[in-house]
Design a protein around this motif. Structure first.
Motif, mmCIF file in Angstrom:
data_model
loop_
_atom_site.group_PDB
_atom_site.id
_atom_site.type_symbol
_atom_site.label_atom_id
_atom_site.label_comp_id
_atom_site.label_asym_id
_atom_site.label_seq_id
_atom_site.Cartn_x
_atom_site.Cartn_y
_atom_site.Cartn_z
ATOM 1 N N SER A 168 -10.349 3.987 -1.168
ATOM 2 C CA SER A 168 -10.698 3.833 0.244
ATOM 3 C C SER A 168 -9.542 4.268 1.129
ATOM 4 O O SER A 168 -8.389 4.295 0.706
ATOM 5 N N VAL A 169 -9.884 4.605 2.367
ATOM 6 C CA VAL A 169 -8.902 4.838 3.423
ATOM 7 C C VAL A 169 -8.747 3.537 4.192
ATOM 8 O O VAL A 169 -9.737 2.928 4.603
ATOM 9 N N TRP A 170 -7.500 3.103 4.395
ATOM 10 C CA TRP A 170 -7.255 1.810 5.018
ATOM 11 C C TRP A 170 -6.691 1.909 6.429
ATOM 12 O O TRP A 170 -6.838 0.980 7.217
ATOM 13 N N SER A 171 -6.005 2.988 6.754
ATOM 14 C CA SER A 171 -5.415 3.095 8.085
ATOM 15 C C SER A 171 -5.346 4.553 8.499
ATOM 16 O O SER A 171 -5.235 5.452 7.653
ATOM 17 N N LEU A 172 -5.404 4.769 9.815
ATOM 18 C CA LEU A 172 -5.339 6.114 10.376
ATOM 19 C C LEU A 172 -4.325 6.135 11.512
ATOM 20 O O LEU A 172 -4.131 5.132 12.212
ATOM 21 N N ASN A 173 -3.691 7.291 11.700
ATOM 22 C CA ASN A 173 -2.797 7.471 12.839
ATOM 23 C C ASN A 173 -2.864 8.922 13.283
ATOM 24 O O ASN A 173 -2.791 9.840 12.464
ATOM 25 N N LEU A 174 -3.008 9.109 14.594
ATOM 26 C CA LEU A 174 -3.070 10.438 15.178
ATOM 27 C C LEU A 174 -1.837 10.618 16.059
ATOM 28 O O LEU A 174 -1.687 9.935 17.082
ATOM 29 N N SER A 175 -0.924 11.487 15.638
ATOM 30 C CA SER A 175 0.311 11.703 16.398
ATOM 31 C C SER A 175 0.919 13.040 16.015
ATOM 32 O O SER A 175 0.746 13.516 14.893
ATOM 33 N N HIS A 176 1.631 13.635 16.965
ATOM 34 C CA HIS A 176 2.363 14.883 16.717
ATOM 35 C C HIS A 176 1.455 15.975 16.132
ATOM 36 O O HIS A 176 1.874 16.765 15.278
ATOM 37 N N GLY A 177 0.201 16.011 16.568
ATOM 38 C CA GLY A 177 -0.716 17.057 16.156
ATOM 39 C C GLY A 177 -1.256 16.954 14.747
ATOM 40 O O GLY A 177 -1.789 17.932 14.210
ATOM 41 N N ARG A 178 -1.155 15.771 14.145
ATOM 42 C CA ARG A 178 -1.635 15.607 12.771
ATOM 43 C C ARG A 178 -2.371 14.283 12.668
ATOM 44 O O ARG A 178 -2.177 13.377 13.480
ATOM 45 N N LEU A 179 -3.196 14.175 11.653
ATOM 46 C CA LEU A 179 -3.893 12.931 11.345
ATOM 47 C C LEU A 179 -3.345 12.399 10.028
ATOM 48 O O LEU A 179 -3.362 13.099 9.012
ATOM 49 N N LEU A 180 -2.845 11.174 10.043
ATOM 50 C CA LEU A 180 -2.310 10.538 8.845
ATOM 51 C C LEU A 180 -3.286 9.486 8.356
ATOM 52 O O LEU A 180 -3.917 8.787 9.161
ATOM 53 N N ALA A 181 -3.384 9.360 7.032
ATOM 54 C CA ALA A 181 -4.284 8.382 6.424
ATOM 55 C C ALA A 181 -3.541 7.590 5.367
ATOM 56 O O ALA A 181 -2.978 8.162 4.422
ATOM 57 N N GLY A 182 -3.536 6.275 5.521
ATOM 58 C CA GLY A 182 -3.005 5.381 4.495
ATOM 59 C C GLY A 182 -4.143 4.913 3.618
ATOM 60 O O GLY A 182 -5.234 4.597 4.112
ATOM 61 N N ILE A 183 -3.924 4.864 2.311
ATOM 62 C CA ILE A 183 -5.041 4.637 1.394
ATOM 63 C C ILE A 183 -4.737 3.496 0.413
ATOM 64 O O ILE A 183 -3.648 2.947 0.367
ATOM 65 N N GLN A 184 -5.749 3.162 -0.357
ATOM 66 C CA GLN A 184 -5.639 2.207 -1.462
ATOM 67 C C GLN A 184 -6.012 2.918 -2.760
ATOM 68 O O GLN A 184 -7.062 3.547 -2.820
ATOM 69 N N PRO A 185 -5.159 2.828 -3.815
ATOM 70 C CA PRO A 185 -3.847 2.189 -3.880
ATOM 71 C C PRO A 185 -2.807 2.963 -3.080
ATOM 72 O O PRO A 185 -2.912 4.172 -2.913
ATOM 73 N N ALA A 186 -1.807 2.240 -2.589
ATOM 74 C CA ALA A 186 -0.935 2.675 -1.509
ATOM 75 C C ALA A 186 -0.429 4.095 -1.643
ATOM 76 O O ALA A 186 0.220 4.469 -2.623
ATOM 77 N N GLY A 187 -0.727 4.898 -0.635
ATOM 78 C CA GLY A 187 -0.264 6.273 -0.543
ATOM 79 C C GLY A 187 -0.533 6.796 0.846
ATOM 80 O O GLY A 187 -1.250 6.165 1.639
ATOM 81 N N LEU A 188 0.028 7.961 1.144
ATOM 82 C CA LEU A 188 -0.089 8.543 2.479
ATOM 83 C C LEU A 188 -0.537 9.993 2.372
ATOM 84 O O LEU A 188 -0.001 10.766 1.573
ATOM 85 N N PHE A 189 -1.529 10.343 3.207
ATOM 86 C CA PHE A 189 -2.063 11.701 3.241
ATOM 87 C C PHE A 189 -2.012 12.220 4.667
ATOM 88 O O PHE A 189 -2.104 11.455 5.632
ATOM 89 N N ARG A 190 -1.893 13.553 4.813
ATOM 90 C CA ARG A 190 -1.807 14.193 6.121
ATOM 91 C C ARG A 190 -2.873 15.273 6.244
ATOM 92 O O ARG A 190 -3.117 16.036 5.302
ATOM 93 N N SER A 191 -3.483 15.334 7.421
ATOM 94 C CA SER A 191 -4.420 16.409 7.732
ATOM 95 C C SER A 191 -3.895 17.201 8.915
ATOM 96 O O SER A 191 -3.535 16.637 9.947
#
Length: 360
Positions: free
Chosen positions: A92-115
């Motif tokens: 699952s995706v647990w958190s999102l952040n939109l900043s500096h022209g990118r979309l970040l996604a925090g997931i389970q199990p813990a990791g970070l992805f960028r779009s």
């Protein structure tokens, strides 16, 4: 151009959008959207009006949903939201952040992805998987989740994250490498000699003070804290609160000394409003003193909780506040918490609340 306000509500059964006027207290509800998927976090882009919703579970898998017309039509993508073959699957995706022209996604199990293409595809930032402590990370009650992403407002490659039950981490290089930022936060459930480890603390919420990127506030499983040096050291500021336990912490949009909390009665005694009486707590002096605000909130039989991403501010002046409960109610305040009204009830369990203001 007039301002249009939308309360974005993530729930266990999809996204709901409330459109309205906070001064008049008039709101209309739409939803559920996203085919009633379990949604953990919904955010909006005030520049374009685009809304993103992250969610999923072990049956649906992870995905980020997107609408460019305020919910009329939606698309979703999970392209790239996966670990290499042989590793634990992303559920699952647990958190999102939109900043500096990118979309970040925090997931389970813990990791970070960028779009870099507005949520159509994602790239894994694998620095967390390479951290030397990774093999020792333990999940919290909701799992091993990356639930808060706090970027530096001016430095695109600098950010802080919160992982349960591991702690706060910081990066200077966009996620290629990370350092722990947990010194001074307790782990009450550990033996006495292990109460202040390098990692293993269960951070619940992380907020940056307005105009002061190095001042961070943290609601932890075991206390309330502030840091003046980007999390390198934390100072306890829980004196005067009814409990050391809670989930959301929301910084004032302009005053760095003002913070809003929703303490619960404790981790092992129900995790609901203390004495069954609902209150939002506010500090105006960086946590030296606290005030409980109750007007308009139920003062009898309030045995609900409020989850870590289920409280938000609208950024207006005076700041409006909004929170959703585990029992499906949504509350709002147009006067920085002095008084409250119930906007909705009987929703599914509310997992997140964010505000999208467009126009003006």
């Amino acid at each position: 151009m007039p301002q249009n306000m939308h309360i974005l509500v993530g729930t266990k059964k999809g996204v709901f959008i409330f459109d309205g006027d906070r001064e008049k207290g008039c709101w209309s509800a739409r939803g559920p959207f996203c085919e009633a998927w379990p949604i953990n976090h919904v955010i909006g882009d005030p520049a374009t009006g685009t809304i993103y919703a992250g969610g999923g579970n072990e049956w649906f898998g992870p995905a980020v949903w997107k609408t460019t017309d305020l919910g009329e039509t939606w698309t979703h993508s999970s392209e790239g939201l996966a670990y290499p073959e042989g590793e634990t699957p992303v559920n699952s995706v647990w958190s999102l952040n939109l900043s500096h022209g990118r979309l970040l996604a925090g997931i389970q199990p813990a990791g970070l992805f960028r779009s870099d293409d507005s949520g159509r595809s994602f790239t894994h930032l694998d620095g967390l998987q390479k951290h030397p402590t990774r093999s020792e990370w333990m999940p919290g009650g909701a799992g091993l989740i990356l639930h808060h992403i706090v970027p530096h407002p001016e430095e695109p490659d600098e950010m802080w994250i919160g992982i349960s039950a591991v702690g706060v981490f910081h990066t200077f290089d966009g996620g290629a490498s990370w350092t722990t930022r947990n010194r001074g936060t307790r782990q009450d459930y550990a033996p006495e000699e292990q109460r202040y480890p390098e990692f293993g603390q269960c951070v619940h919420s992380l907020a940056m003070a307005a105009g002061m990127p190095n001042r961070l506030y943290q609601q932890n499983h075991c206390g309330m804290y502030v840091s003046e040096n980007g999390g390198e050291e934390w100072e306890c500021i829980e004196e005067g609160l009814p409990s050391t336990f809670g989930f959301p912490a929301i910084a004032h949009p302009r005053d760095p000394d003002t913070l809003f909390l929703l303490p619960l009665n404790g981790d092992a005694v129900g995790r609901f409003m203390p004495d069954g009486k609902a209150a939002v707590w506010r500090t105006r002096d960086r946590g030296h003193s606290w005030q409980d605000m109750r007007e308009g909130l139920p003062q009898e039989g309030a045995y609900f909780g409020v989850l870590r991403q289920a409280m938000a501010t609208d950024g207006l002046d005076p700041a409006g506040l909004y929170f959703g409960t585990s029992s499906g109610s949504l509350y709002g305040s147009a006067d920085e918490g002095e008084s409250w009204t119930r906007i909705a009830e009987h929703l599914p369990v509310v997992t997140s609340v964010e505000i999208l203001v467009t126009g003006g």
